[in-house]
Design a protein around this motif. Structure first.
Motif, mmCIF file in Angstrom:
data_model
loop_
_atom_site.group_PDB
_atom_site.id
_atom_site.type_symbol
_atom_site.label_atom_id
_atom_site.label_comp_id
_atom_site.label_asym_id
_atom_site.label_seq_id
_atom_site.Cartn_x
_atom_site.Cartn_y
_atom_site.Cartn_z
ATOM 1 N N SER A 1 10.815 2.277 -13.890
ATOM 2 C CA SER A 1 10.908 3.357 -14.872
ATOM 3 C C SER A 1 9.525 3.609 -15.450
ATOM 4 C CB SER A 1 11.882 2.985 -15.998
ATOM 5 O OG SER A 1 11.459 1.800 -16.648
ATOM 6 N N GLY A 2 9.256 4.850 -15.737
ATOM 7 C CA GLY A 2 7.961 5.198 -16.297
ATOM 8 C C GLY A 2 8.086 6.304 -17.317
ATOM 9 N N GLU A 3 6.962 6.763 -17.779
ATOM 10 C CA GLU A 3 6.909 7.812 -18.782
ATOM 11 C C GLU A 3 6.655 9.155 -18.105
ATOM 12 O OE1 GLU A 3 4.245 8.884 -22.777
ATOM 13 O OE2 GLU A 3 3.569 7.386 -21.324
ATOM 14 N N VAL A 4 7.438 10.153 -18.473
ATOM 15 C CA VAL A 4 7.262 11.498 -17.931
ATOM 16 C C VAL A 4 6.527 12.362 -18.946
ATOM 17 C CG1 VAL A 4 8.412 13.593 -17.115
ATOM 18 C CG2 VAL A 4 9.336 11.344 -16.506
ATOM 19 N N LEU A 5 5.429 12.957 -18.509
ATOM 20 C CA LEU A 5 4.642 13.833 -19.369
ATOM 21 C C LEU A 5 4.724 15.249 -18.820
ATOM 22 C CD1 LEU A 5 1.506 11.577 -19.843
ATOM 23 C CD2 LEU A 5 3.421 11.851 -21.395
ATOM 24 N N ARG A 6 4.954 16.208 -19.698
ATOM 25 C CA ARG A 6 5.180 17.582 -19.282
ATOM 26 C C ARG A 6 4.137 18.514 -19.880
ATOM 27 N NH1 ARG A 6 10.463 18.548 -17.727
ATOM 28 N NH2 ARG A 6 9.599 20.576 -17.135
ATOM 29 N N ASP A 7 3.804 19.553 -19.144
ATOM 30 C CA ASP A 7 3.003 20.681 -19.605
ATOM 31 C C ASP A 7 1.778 20.264 -20.408
ATOM 32 O OD1 ASP A 7 6.140 22.359 -20.111
ATOM 33 O OD2 ASP A 7 4.842 22.373 -18.363
ATOM 34 N N ASP A 8 1.741 20.568 -21.713
ATOM 35 C CA ASP A 8 0.539 20.312 -22.493
ATOM 36 C C ASP A 8 0.271 18.821 -22.658
ATOM 37 O OD1 ASP A 8 2.746 19.927 -24.112
ATOM 38 O OD2 ASP A 8 1.782 20.673 -25.922
ATOM 39 N N GLU A 9 1.291 18.002 -22.393
ATOM 40 C CA GLU A 9 1.090 16.552 -22.456
ATOM 41 C C GLU A 9 0.389 16.020 -21.212
ATOM 42 O OE1 GLU A 9 4.575 14.431 -24.826
ATOM 43 O OE2 GLU A 9 5.341 15.596 -23.145
ATOM 44 N N GLN A 10 0.341 16.837 -20.172
ATOM 45 C CA GLN A 10 -0.184 16.361 -18.896
ATOM 46 C C GLN A 10 -1.683 16.121 -18.939
ATOM 47 O OE1 GLN A 10 1.708 17.902 -15.391
ATOM 48 N NE2 GLN A 10 -0.286 18.341 -14.499
ATOM 49 N N SER A 11 -2.411 16.927 -19.679
ATOM 50 C CA SER A 11 -3.864 16.768 -19.734
ATOM 51 C C SER A 11 -4.286 15.368 -20.167
ATOM 52 C CB SER A 11 -4.474 17.833 -20.656
ATOM 53 O OG SER A 11 -5.861 17.679 -20.731
ATOM 54 N N PRO A 12 -3.712 14.803 -21.239
ATOM 55 C CA PRO A 12 -4.079 13.429 -21.587
ATOM 56 C C PRO A 12 -3.754 12.428 -20.481
ATOM 57 C CG PRO A 12 -3.000 14.502 -23.436
ATOM 58 C CD PRO A 12 -2.846 15.415 -22.257
ATOM 59 N N ALA A 13 -2.713 12.702 -19.709
ATOM 60 C CA ALA A 13 -2.342 11.769 -18.647
ATOM 61 C C ALA A 13 -3.430 11.667 -17.593
ATOM 62 C CB ALA A 13 -1.030 12.208 -18.000
ATOM 63 N N TRP A 14 -4.092 12.784 -17.267
ATOM 64 C CA TRP A 14 -5.079 12.810 -16.206
ATOM 65 C C TRP A 14 -6.507 12.697 -16.704
ATOM 66 C CZ3 TRP A 14 -3.737 12.314 -11.225
ATOM 67 C CH2 TRP A 14 -2.370 12.462 -10.933
ATOM 68 N N GLN A 15 -6.694 12.704 -18.016
ATOM 69 C CA GLN A 15 -8.041 12.602 -18.560
ATOM 70 C C GLN A 15 -8.754 11.312 -18.149
ATOM 71 O OE1 GLN A 15 -9.538 15.144 -19.909
ATOM 72 N NE2 GLN A 15 -11.454 13.983 -20.079
#
Length: 393
Positions: A249-263
């Protein structure tokens, strides 16, 4: 009689193809050494540019020349920042499916071609090499050469866009480019799964084998990040499929939340002042072994090493954030020997912290004779990019 070399470099900033031709033609004798300069986002890559008597700034070569939303192609001047182009295309629901870290740093279209850079989206869309379908270049005497066009098809003769990909300004100046476009996705989401590098390679292979078609698949800071794009229902279904497939299981990040995920991935690729950043390219299945060997070598030389990996394509980033220059140089030498034995290759993406006398490129590849022949044909006087790829060219 050879003209005397000017002591003060001439700076030129042409605004169009004709002006660029004229500058190069008029200075072919008086200014025999040229350095092509863009936004400077890759100035720390490889060998430092040597002094030149003509600095050719491409940043005034800006703007979209032709955009065909129906054919999904765009022709653009090479000095246009990729981020600006993406913003303009977004109004039509389109994009260049390309997300190298340097895009947000202001990199130009031509600069990204010259460095053959790529980002996480290469998992689904390939590198910029796969998205360029036409190019116009200007050679050392002002001659204009073109290949490709606005139709996605094969062309006869040299494919200039691919030939100039990664050339670091050593063959000529890319003036205009035709790019293939993709639609903006309706939905985009990233699943972050905590895991070690070896596990990430295994999970990534399973996700790809299951034909789930991730848009990006990267491991960074002990997390595997899986991005899906498309319709809402399709994205949700593939996210659920990954959870079932991996049993994690993991954390799902959507739309505007995605940028911090890939930063963090982008930060690793760019590095910061003082960092040595290396790129290692190899077979996707060898990722865990390559990163493990690099970590062991860093321990030998007492270096603080951080790693990241595009696990589906076999591209890895190594970032040294502390350590003496001599130790970093010895690490690079040992790493090259280890990776060469595994059929992989190391590129210096940020040379900070390395000794001044470091061989930035290492042993030439088996294709170096072809590289030199192309250099002689396109730039017989050796006018462009002096020492940029030394000692290969």
């Amino acid at each position: 009689m050879t003209a005397a070399t000017p002591r003060t470099p001439l700076y030129a900033s042409p605004t169009g193809l004709t002006e660029l031709q004229t500058v190069l033609a008029d200075t072919s004798t008086s200014h025999p050494k040229v350095r092509v300069a863009g936004a400077g986002t890759a100035i720390r890559w490889g060998t430092a540019p040597t002094s030149a008597v003509l600095i050719l700034d491409t940043r005034s070569l800006q703007g979209v020349l032709r955009h065909s939303p129906t054919d999904m192609t765009v022709a653009v001047r090479s000095g246009t920042p990729m981020s600006r182009l993406q913003n303009e295309l977004a109004a039509f629901g389109q994009r260049v499916a390309f997300d190298a870290a340097r895009v947000n740093a202001g990199a130009t279209v031509g600069g990204l071609i010259a460095t053959a850079d790529a980002g996480p989206a290469q998992q689904a869309y390939g590198t910029l090499r796969d998205l360029v379908i036409g190019a116009t270049v200007v050679l050392s005497d002002g001659t204009v050469a073109r290949s490709g066009g606005h139709v996605i098809k094969n062309v006869a003769g040299y494919d200039l866009a691919k030939l100039f990909m990664g050339s670091l300004g050593t063959l000529g100046v890319v003036a205009e480019v035709v790019l293939r476009l993709h639609p903006l996705p309706h939905t985009s989401a990233t699943l972050r799964l905590p895991c070690a590098a070896a596990t990430a390679v295994t999970l990534g292979s399973r996700i790809i084998a299951a034909a789930l078609e991730p848009a990006a698949l990267d491991w960074c800071h002990d997390h595997l990040m899986v991005r899906f794009e498309g319709g809402e229902e399709g994205v949700q279904g593939r996210l659920a499929a990954v959870t079932r497939l991996t049993g994690a299981s993991g954390e799902v990040l959507r739309d505007d939340e995605q940028s911090p995920a890939w930063q963090p991935v982008h930060e690793m690729a760019l590095g910061r002042p003082g960092d040595t950043v290396l790129r290692v390219g190899g077979l996707p299945g060898d990722g865990a072994q390559l990163l493990g060997a690099a970590t062991a070598l860093a321990d030998v030389w007492g270096l603080h090493l951080e790693t990241a990996s595009s696990v589906g394509v076999g591209v890895h980033i190594l970032r040294i954030r502390a350590g003496a220059p001599a130790s970093r140089g010895r690490f690079l030498t040992a790493l090259r020997a280890d990776t060469a034995a595994r059929g992989a290759m190391v590129t210096v993406r940020r040379r900070d912290g390395l000794p001044a006398d470091t061989d930035m490129w290492g042993a030439p590849p088996p294709t170096v004779s072809v590289m030199r022949a192309i250099k002689r044909q396109f730039d017989p006087e050796g006018r462009f990019g002096a020492d940029r790829l030394a000692p290969w060219l």
